[in-house]
Design a protein around this motif. Structure first.
Motif, PDB file in Angstrom:
ATOM      1  N   ALA A 116     -18.449  23.003  27.747  1.00 33.43           N
ATOM      2  CA  ALA A 116     -19.865  23.284  27.491  1.00 33.43           C
ATOM      3  C   ALA A 116     -20.750  22.561  28.508  1.00 33.43           C
ATOM      4  O   ALA A 116     -21.713  23.135  29.035  1.00 33.43           O
ATOM      5  CB  ALA A 116     -20.221  22.871  26.063  1.00 33.43           C
ATOM      6  N   ASN A 117     -20.441  21.310  28.781  1.00 36.53           N
ATOM      7  CA  ASN A 117     -21.210  20.579  29.786  1.00 36.53           C
ATOM      8  C   ASN A 117     -21.062  21.208  31.161  1.00 36.53           C
ATOM      9  O   ASN A 117     -22.029  21.271  31.933  1.00 36.53           O
ATOM     10  CB  ASN A 117     -20.755  19.120  29.825  1.00 36.53           C
ATOM     11  N   ALA A 137     -25.674  31.718  33.915  1.00 35.39           N
ATOM     12  CA  ALA A 137     -26.827  32.042  33.077  1.00 35.39           C
ATOM     13  C   ALA A 137     -26.368  32.679  31.765  1.00 35.39           C
ATOM     14  O   ALA A 137     -26.939  32.417  30.699  1.00 35.39           O
ATOM     15  CB  ALA A 137     -27.774  32.984  33.825  1.00 35.39           C
ATOM     16  N   VAL A 138     -25.327  33.504  31.829  1.00 35.79           N
ATOM     17  CA  VAL A 138     -24.758  34.097  30.616  1.00 35.79           C
ATOM     18  C   VAL A 138     -24.106  33.015  29.751  1.00 35.79           C
ATOM     19  O   VAL A 138     -24.211  33.019  28.520  1.00 35.79           O
ATOM     20  CB  VAL A 138     -23.722  35.185  30.985  1.00 35.79           C
ATOM     21  N   GLN A 139     -23.442  32.063  30.385  1.00 35.01           N
ATOM     22  CA  GLN A 139     -22.752  31.007  29.656  1.00 35.01           C
ATOM     23  C   GLN A 139     -23.701  29.966  29.069  1.00 35.01           C
ATOM     24  O   GLN A 139     -23.356  29.296  28.081  1.00 35.01           O
ATOM     25  CB  GLN A 139     -21.768  30.281  30.592  1.00 35.01           C
ATOM     26  N   PHE A 140     -24.877  29.820  29.654  1.00 36.02           N
ATOM     27  CA  PHE A 140     -25.742  28.671  29.380  1.00 36.02           C
ATOM     28  C   PHE A 140     -26.134  28.543  27.911  1.00 36.02           C
ATOM     29  O   PHE A 140     -25.952  27.482  27.297  1.00 36.02           O
ATOM     30  CB  PHE A 140     -26.996  28.750  30.251  1.00 36.02           C
ATOM     31  N   LEU A 141     -26.692  29.605  27.330  1.00 36.78           N
ATOM     32  CA  LEU A 141     -27.224  29.501  25.976  1.00 36.78           C
ATOM     33  C   LEU A 141     -26.133  29.190  24.946  1.00 36.78           C
ATOM     34  O   LEU A 141     -26.315  28.262  24.134  1.00 36.78           O
ATOM     35  CB  LEU A 141     -27.992  30.773  25.608  1.00 36.78           C
ATOM     36  N   PRO A 142     -25.009  29.912  24.917  1.00 36.51           N
ATOM     37  CA  PRO A 142     -23.957  29.542  23.955  1.00 36.51           C
ATOM     38  C   PRO A 142     -23.467  28.110  24.155  1.00 36.51           C
ATOM     39  O   PRO A 142     -23.212  27.395  23.182  1.00 36.51           O
ATOM     40  CB  PRO A 142     -22.837  30.548  24.243  1.00 36.51           C
ATOM     41  N   ALA A 143     -23.343  27.673  25.422  1.00 35.89           N
ATOM     42  CA  ALA A 143     -22.876  26.313  25.692  1.00 35.89           C
ATOM     43  C   ALA A 143     -23.900  25.286  25.206  1.00 35.89           C
ATOM     44  O   ALA A 143     -23.530  24.255  24.614  1.00 35.89           O
ATOM     45  CB  ALA A 143     -22.627  26.140  27.189  1.00 35.89           C
ATOM     46  N   LEU A 144     -25.195  25.546  25.445  1.00 34.01           N
ATOM     47  CA  LEU A 144     -26.235  24.616  25.004  1.00 34.01           C
ATOM     48  C   LEU A 144     -26.269  24.520  23.485  1.00 34.01           C
ATOM     49  O   LEU A 144     -26.393  23.413  22.920  1.00 34.01           O
ATOM     50  CB  LEU A 144     -27.592  25.069  25.539  1.00 34.01           C
ATOM     51  N   PHE A 182     -23.785  25.027  21.458  1.00 31.38           N
ATOM     52  CA  PHE A 182     -22.587  24.271  21.060  1.00 31.38           C
ATOM     53  C   PHE A 182     -22.810  22.772  21.240  1.00 31.38           C
ATOM     54  O   PHE A 182     -22.446  21.960  20.370  1.00 31.38           O
ATOM     55  CB  PHE A 182     -21.388  24.740  21.875  1.00 31.38           C
ATOM     56  N   MET A 183     -23.426  22.383  22.354  1.00 29.83           N
ATOM     57  CA  MET A 183     -23.696  20.963  22.596  1.00 29.83           C
ATOM     58  C   MET A 183     -24.666  20.396  21.564  1.00 29.83           C
ATOM     59  O   MET A 183     -24.500  19.261  21.083  1.00 29.83           O
ATOM     60  CB  MET A 183     -24.252  20.769  24.010  1.00 29.83           C
ATOM     61  N   LEU A 232     -22.782  19.915  18.316  1.00 29.83           N
ATOM     62  CA  LEU A 232     -21.960  18.709  18.396  1.00 29.83           C
ATOM     63  C   LEU A 232     -22.815  17.451  18.186  1.00 29.83           C
ATOM     64  O   LEU A 232     -22.414  16.515  17.475  1.00 29.83           O
ATOM     65  CB  LEU A 232     -21.262  18.632  19.749  1.00 29.83           C
ATOM     66  N   GLY A 233     -23.990  17.432  18.820  1.00 27.39           N
ATOM     67  CA  GLY A 233     -24.869  16.281  18.675  1.00 27.39           C
ATOM     68  C   GLY A 233     -25.358  16.112  17.250  1.00 27.39           C
ATOM     69  O   GLY A 233     -25.420  14.987  16.721  1.00 27.39           O
ATOM     70  N   ALA A 234     -25.714  17.244  16.580  1.00 30.41           N
ATOM     71  CA  ALA A 234     -26.209  17.169  15.197  1.00 30.41           C
ATOM     72  C   ALA A 234     -25.114  16.685  14.245  1.00 30.41           C
ATOM     73  O   ALA A 234     -25.400  16.006  13.255  1.00 30.41           O
ATOM     74  CB  ALA A 234     -26.722  18.543  14.769  1.00 30.41           C
ATOM     75  N   ARG A 235     -23.863  17.027  14.548  1.00 33.29           N
ATOM     76  CA  ARG A 235     -22.748  16.603  13.696  1.00 33.29           C
ATOM     77  C   ARG A 235     -22.266  15.201  14.026  1.00 33.29           C
ATOM     78  O   ARG A 235     -21.395  14.662  13.340  1.00 33.29           O
ATOM     79  CB  ARG A 235     -21.583  17.585  13.861  1.00 33.29           C
ATOM     80  N   GLY A 236     -22.791  14.618  15.098  1.00 32.05           N
ATOM     81  CA  GLY A 236     -22.354  13.298  15.505  1.00 32.05           C
ATOM     82  C   GLY A 236     -21.035  13.293  16.240  1.00 32.05           C
ATOM     83  O   GLY A 236     -20.390  12.245  16.361  1.00 32.05           O
TER      84      GLY A 236
END
Length: 346
Positions: A49-50, A193-200, A202-203, A206-210
């Motif tokens: 994702a990064n 650009a296609v990958q960006f939104l799903p990856a963001l 997901f990130m 992940l951050g919200a879940r800790g």
């Protein structure tokens, strides 16, 4: 005199520069297994994702410097090409994830195998999808490659699925990119650009879940994750610069540098096991690649000889035609009196 000597010197300089760019590109891809373990304890999914998010950032910065935006509007007006871009983004996502997982799970050698057999997969696609006809040596190389997969299956005790997924996903990616018809940087920018939104998204999840390591492992770790964009973009830029300066035959030979370096790292640095069966399988793969390389070089040489022969024949015909014209001119000089040429009307 000076201008005639400058052209060959300029061509030689460009060729040397192209080789430097080529070694930088394939050398970077070759040593990239050293980078992914540095990102642990991030999971392969978080690393992926990064890589997607920061690759788009790197592409935007590069396009800002180059001022290359004219391709965006025409692309947005063509749904078919947009679908192909989405397909390319999907296949390279699979390729990236499996590769990162393989390296961080101790399968560097098998990952290298995937890029060794990729040319054989490309040939198979050419035959099955594009109805291309193979030459004799190419058929032999494909057969040897198939035998190598059988031997490696025995050696691993399973189908070498990591190598096959990497080879087929990258082969599919290359096939789709040919049909998109964009330059390297522009195509890569569209895919990220296609990958960006799903990856963001997901990130953020992940951050919200800790579960995100981007915020919990320190500034150095966060910078390493952010550098995925540069690590991804740099060899692509170098490859594009090499491709416009070198013949395809040279690029074709240089492509084996990356998996060779990865294989050496897997055996010598990561200390992966290489029993006799795996050596036998790799030797068969290398034999197949040697056959393909020899066939490609021989075909290219024949093409150059035929081109030179055709040029020589064209020059000979032009010289003969010029000689005939000179003979006709001499046979009928411009100042001849009319009486001396009774065949012409008075």
């Amino acid at each position: 005199m000076g201008s005639s000597g400058e052209a060959p010197a300029r061509a030689a300089s460009e060729a040397r520069l192209g080789l430097l760019y080529g070694f930088a590109a394939y050398g970077s891809w070759g040593v990239i297994p050293l980078f992914w373990p540095l990102l642990e304890p991030a999971s392969p999914a978080e690393i992926l994702a990064n890589r997607m998010v920061w690759s788009l950032v790197a592409c935007i910065l590069l396009l800002l410097v180059l001022r290359r935006w004219a391709w965006i509007r025409p692309l947005l007006r063509e749904p078919r090409r947009l679908a192909l871009v989405a397909g390319a983004a999907a296949t390279i996502t699979v390729n990236w994830f499996v590769y990162i997982w393989a390296v961080n799970s101790g399968h560097v050698v098998e990952a290298a195998l995937g890029y060794f057999i990729n040319p054989l997969v490309s040939i198979a696609f050419g035959v099955l999808l594009l109805r291309e006809r193979l030459r004799g040596l190419q058929w032999i190389a494909v057969a040897v490659g198939a035998a190598a997969v059988v031997v490696l299956t025995v050696g691993y005790g399973r189908l070498p699925w990591i190598a096959l997924v990497l080879a087929f996903s990258f082969g599919t990616y290359g096939l789709i990119k040919k049909r998109i018809g964009l330059e390297g940087i522009e195509s890569f920018a569209a895919e990220t650009a296609v990958q960006f939104l799903p990856a963001l998204v997901f990130m953020l999840i992940l951050g919200a879940r800790g579960d995100s390591t981007f915020h919990t492992e320190g500034v150095g770790h966060a910078l390493l994750l952010a550098s995925c964009g540069v690590i991804t973009a740099f060899p692509l830029i170098c490859f594009g610069a090499a491709a416009v300066r070198l013949p395809l035959s040279t690029i074709g030979l240089m492509q084996y540098l990356a998996p060779t370096l990865q294989f050496v790292l897997g055996v010598l640095y990561f200390r992966e096991s290489m029993p006799a069966e795996r050596w036998a399988g790799f030797l068969l793969v290398w034999l197949a690649l040697a056959l393909l390389t020899y066939d490609a070089l021989r075909t290219a040489r024949r093409g150059r000889l035929e081109l030179r022969r055709a040029e020589a024949e064209a020059e000979a015909r032009a010289a003969a035609a010029g000689g005939a014209a000179d003979g006709e001119a001499k046979a009928e000089p411009a100042g001849m009196p009319e009486a001396a040429n009774p065949g012409r009307p008075a």
